[in-house]
Design a protein around this motif. Structure first.
Motif, PDB file in Angstrom:
ATOM      1  N   VAL A  33       0.868  -1.061  -0.425  1.00  0.00           N
ATOM      2  CA  VAL A  33      -0.518  -0.169  -0.407  1.00  0.00           C
ATOM      3  C   VAL A  33       0.506   1.154  -0.044  1.00  0.00           C
ATOM      4  CG1 VAL A  33      -1.719   1.466   1.047  1.00  0.00           C
ATOM      5  CG2 VAL A  33      -1.889  -1.343   1.556  1.00  0.00           C
ATOM      6  N   ASP A  34       0.930   1.499  -0.741  1.00  0.00           N
ATOM      7  CA  ASP A  34       1.819   3.257  -1.279  1.00  0.00           C
ATOM      8  C   ASP A  34       0.933   4.584  -0.975  1.00  0.00           C
ATOM      9  OD1 ASP A  34       3.349   4.872  -2.209  1.00  0.00           O
ATOM     10  OD2 ASP A  34       3.625   4.386  -3.681  1.00  0.00           O
ATOM     11  N   LEU A  35       1.564   5.346  -0.301  1.00  0.00           N
ATOM     12  CA  LEU A  35       0.994   6.047   0.436  1.00  0.00           C
ATOM     13  C   LEU A  35       1.085   7.718   0.419  1.00  0.00           C
ATOM     14  CD1 LEU A  35       0.651   5.492   4.343  1.00  0.00           C
ATOM     15  CD2 LEU A  35      -1.590   5.199   3.063  1.00  0.00           C
ATOM     16  N   ARG A  36       2.108   7.793  -0.789  1.00  0.00           N
ATOM     17  CA  ARG A  36       2.575   8.493  -1.692  1.00  0.00           C
ATOM     18  C   ARG A  36       1.711   9.427  -2.682  1.00  0.00           C
ATOM     19  NH1 ARG A  36       8.289   7.116  -3.859  1.00  0.00           N
ATOM     20  NH2 ARG A  36       6.098   5.109  -4.745  1.00  0.00           N
ATOM     21  N   THR A  37       2.150  10.628  -2.749  1.00  0.00           N
ATOM     22  CA  THR A  37       0.803  10.748  -4.059  1.00  0.00           C
ATOM     23  C   THR A  37       1.992  10.452  -5.336  1.00  0.00           C
ATOM     24  OG1 THR A  37       3.400  13.206  -4.121  1.00  0.00           O
ATOM     25  CG2 THR A  37       0.998  13.651  -2.895  1.00  0.00           C
ATOM     26  N   ARG A  69       9.634  -0.514  -6.573  1.00  0.00           N
ATOM     27  CA  ARG A  69      10.074  -1.443  -7.087  1.00  0.00           C
ATOM     28  C   ARG A  69       9.858  -2.670  -6.187  1.00  0.00           C
ATOM     29  NH1 ARG A  69      16.179  -1.473  -8.443  1.00  0.00           N
ATOM     30  NH2 ARG A  69      15.845  -3.135  -9.789  1.00  0.00           N
ATOM     31  N   LEU A  70       8.583  -3.713  -6.770  1.00  0.00           N
ATOM     32  CA  LEU A  70       8.332  -3.712  -5.920  1.00  0.00           C
ATOM     33  C   LEU A  70       8.399  -6.190  -6.120  1.00  0.00           C
ATOM     34  CD1 LEU A  70       4.252  -3.619  -7.955  1.00  0.00           C
ATOM     35  CD2 LEU A  70       5.438  -2.817  -5.033  1.00  0.00           C
ATOM     36  N   PRO A  71       8.155  -6.244  -4.478  1.00  0.00           N
ATOM     37  CA  PRO A  71       8.404  -7.774  -4.106  1.00  0.00           C
ATOM     38  C   PRO A  71       7.783  -8.876  -6.044  1.00  0.00           C
ATOM     39  CG  PRO A  71       8.151  -7.010  -2.264  1.00  0.00           C
ATOM     40  CD  PRO A  71       7.837  -5.752  -3.237  1.00  0.00           C
ATOM     41  N   ASP A  72       8.616  -9.782  -5.699  1.00  0.00           N
ATOM     42  CA  ASP A  72       7.623 -10.497  -7.102  1.00  0.00           C
ATOM     43  C   ASP A  72       6.635 -11.087  -6.114  1.00  0.00           C
ATOM     44  OD1 ASP A  72       7.682 -12.391  -8.859  1.00  0.00           O
ATOM     45  OD2 ASP A  72       8.474 -13.897  -7.662  1.00  0.00           O
ATOM     46  N   ARG A  73       5.856 -11.120  -7.167  1.00  0.00           N
ATOM     47  CA  ARG A  73       4.333 -12.055  -7.117  1.00  0.00           C
ATOM     48  C   ARG A  73       3.634 -10.705  -6.277  1.00  0.00           C
ATOM     49  NH1 ARG A  73       4.290 -17.127  -5.071  1.00  0.00           N
ATOM     50  NH2 ARG A  73       5.552 -16.643  -4.098  1.00  0.00           N
ATOM     51  N   ALA A  74       3.890  -9.078  -5.775  1.00  0.00           N
ATOM     52  CA  ALA A  74       3.393  -8.530  -5.095  1.00  0.00           C
ATOM     53  C   ALA A  74       2.026  -7.466  -5.957  1.00  0.00           C
ATOM     54  CB  ALA A  74       4.288  -7.790  -4.208  1.00  0.00           C
ATOM     55  N   ARG A  75       1.044  -7.245  -5.302  1.00  0.00           N
ATOM     56  CA  ARG A  75       0.514  -6.111  -5.705  1.00  0.00           C
ATOM     57  C   ARG A  75       0.572  -4.389  -5.724  1.00  0.00           C
ATOM     58  NH1 ARG A  75      -4.765  -5.535  -3.918  1.00  0.00           N
ATOM     59  NH2 ARG A  75      -5.273  -7.036  -2.062  1.00  0.00           N
ATOM     60  N   LEU A  76       0.368  -4.270  -6.197  1.00  0.00           N
ATOM     61  CA  LEU A  76       0.425  -3.000  -5.517  1.00  0.00           C
ATOM     62  C   LEU A  76      -0.784  -1.825  -5.522  1.00  0.00           C
ATOM     63  CD1 LEU A  76       2.131  -0.166  -4.756  1.00  0.00           C
ATOM     64  CD2 LEU A  76       2.109   0.533  -7.005  1.00  0.00           C
ATOM     65  N   VAL A  77      -1.474  -1.362  -4.823  1.00  0.00           N
ATOM     66  CA  VAL A  77      -2.102  -0.443  -3.681  1.00  0.00           C
ATOM     67  C   VAL A  77      -2.251   1.153  -3.547  1.00  0.00           C
ATOM     68  CG1 VAL A  77      -4.722  -0.471  -2.606  1.00  0.00           C
ATOM     69  CG2 VAL A  77      -3.760  -2.819  -3.027  1.00  0.00           C
ATOM     70  N   VAL A  78      -3.047   2.145  -4.624  1.00  0.00           N
ATOM     71  CA  VAL A  78      -2.348   3.599  -4.231  1.00  0.00           C
ATOM     72  C   VAL A  78      -3.412   3.547  -3.801  1.00  0.00           C
ATOM     73  CG1 VAL A  78      -1.695   5.585  -5.900  1.00  0.00           C
ATOM     74  CG2 VAL A  78      -0.656   3.559  -6.678  1.00  0.00           C
ATOM     75  N   ALA A  79      -2.619   4.054  -2.487  1.00  0.00           N
ATOM     76  CA  ALA A  79      -3.546   4.935  -1.743  1.00  0.00           C
ATOM     77  C   ALA A  79      -3.100   6.309  -1.538  1.00  0.00           C
ATOM     78  CB  ALA A  79      -3.647   4.174  -0.601  1.00  0.00           C
ATOM     79  N   ASP A  80      -3.666   7.736  -1.843  1.00  0.00           N
ATOM     80  CA  ASP A  80      -2.412   9.077  -1.702  1.00  0.00           C
ATOM     81  C   ASP A  80      -3.080   9.744  -0.540  1.00  0.00           C
ATOM     82  OD1 ASP A  80      -1.644  11.529  -1.860  1.00  0.00           O
ATOM     83  OD2 ASP A  80      -1.795  11.594  -4.620  1.00  0.00           O
ATOM     84  N   ALA A  81      -2.729   9.740   0.097  1.00  0.00           N
ATOM     85  CA  ALA A  81      -3.208  10.123   1.688  1.00  0.00           C
ATOM     86  C   ALA A  81      -3.112  11.793   1.714  1.00  0.00           C
ATOM     87  CB  ALA A  81      -2.435  10.006   2.547  1.00  0.00           C
TER      88      ALA A  81
END
Length: 265
Positions: free
Chosen positions: A57-61, A71-83
């Motif tokens: 979970v990426d809280l950045r803009t 750069r994601l770990p293998d098989r990880a999915r990215l969730v964008v959550a711009d706080a």
């Protein structure tokens, strides 16, 4: 707190082992906090690979993500959550927490914007925004929903330095799990050493150009007053952390119980 071997991910911490009410603890290997993953080396960092992280979970803009993408770990999915999507000042600048490297690039500008105690005021304002901004409420709701998901797997959440947006997310999670105020503050302040180490070249360059070291420390570090500003905002708006989660984040008791069931040991 469960120890993690040296890694290419800055400020990586496992919340496992954090003491909770009734002698219980957070289960290790399930919730991780960190700085940005832009320097993570998927092929040369077996320590992170061994964690089996499945959700990030990426809280950045948007700007932060574009400048330094994960750069994601293998098989990880990215969730964008711009706080801090809604935290834009009258001059169009994002919150100071979302532009650490830029605000310390020029000592003159830093003094004008952050000198004479202004840095501390801006960070306290940012922390209040982490409670009140619609984008922040959406972001932390997303974090809790992801923690409650059956297929989430080990989850890592982060911002740029892993101290402000991530620090508040950690506070929310640990509060719901039953950590007391001293444990929460201890975890919040524990990142200071790692953050200052990660940003040491930036701090040294800033002070070498004549920048005020107090400004650098106010920007790079965390202090109890920043966290207190957010907690005061919770109390003022909602009365309690539980009401903030229910009313402010729109997260029901069923979600909270699923999170507790997954990660409390």
């Amino acid at each position: 707190m469960t120890a993690i071997p040296a890694t290419t991910v800055a400020n990586l911490r496992d919340l496992g082992g954090t003491p909770l009410a009734g002698g219980r603890t957070v289960r290790p290997g399930l919730i991780f906090r960190a700085g940005a993953l832009d320097r993570y080396d998927p092929g040369g960092d077996p320590g992170v690979a061994a964690l089996g992280i499945r959700t990030v979970v990426d809280l950045r803009t948007d700007a932060e993500r574009a400048e330094r993408p994960d750069r994601l770990p293998d098989r990880a999915r990215l969730v964008v959550a711009d706080a801090l999507a809604d935290a834009v000042s009258a001059d169009g600048a994002p919150a100071v927490a979302a532009q650490l490297r830029h605000v310390l690039a020029d000592p003159v500008t830093a003094e004008q914007r952050l000198g004479r105690g202004r840095a501390e005021e801006l960070f306290a304002e940012t922390y209040r925004g982490l409670v009140s901004l619609p984008s922040a409420r959406t972001a932390y709701r997303t974090l809790l929903l992801e923690l409650a998901a059956e297929d989430a797997g080990p989850l890592l959440f982060h911002c740029t330095a892993g101290k402000d947006r991530t620090g508040w997310g950690t506070t929310v999670v640990l509060s719901l799990l039953g950590a007391d105020a001293s444990a929460i503050e201890r975890e919040y302040l524990s990142v200071n050493g790692a953050v200052r180490q990660a940003f040491a070249p930036l701090i040294e360059g800033f002070t070498a150009q004549g920048g005020d070291p107090e400004i650098a420390l106010a920007v790079i570090g965390v202090v109890p007053e920043y966290l207190a500003a957010a907690l005061d905002e919770v109390s003022r708006r909602y009365g309690s952390m539980e009401s903030y989660v229910r009313e402010g984040l729109g997260v029901g008791d069923d979600v909270v119980e699923r999170v507790r069931g997954r990660v409390v040991g």
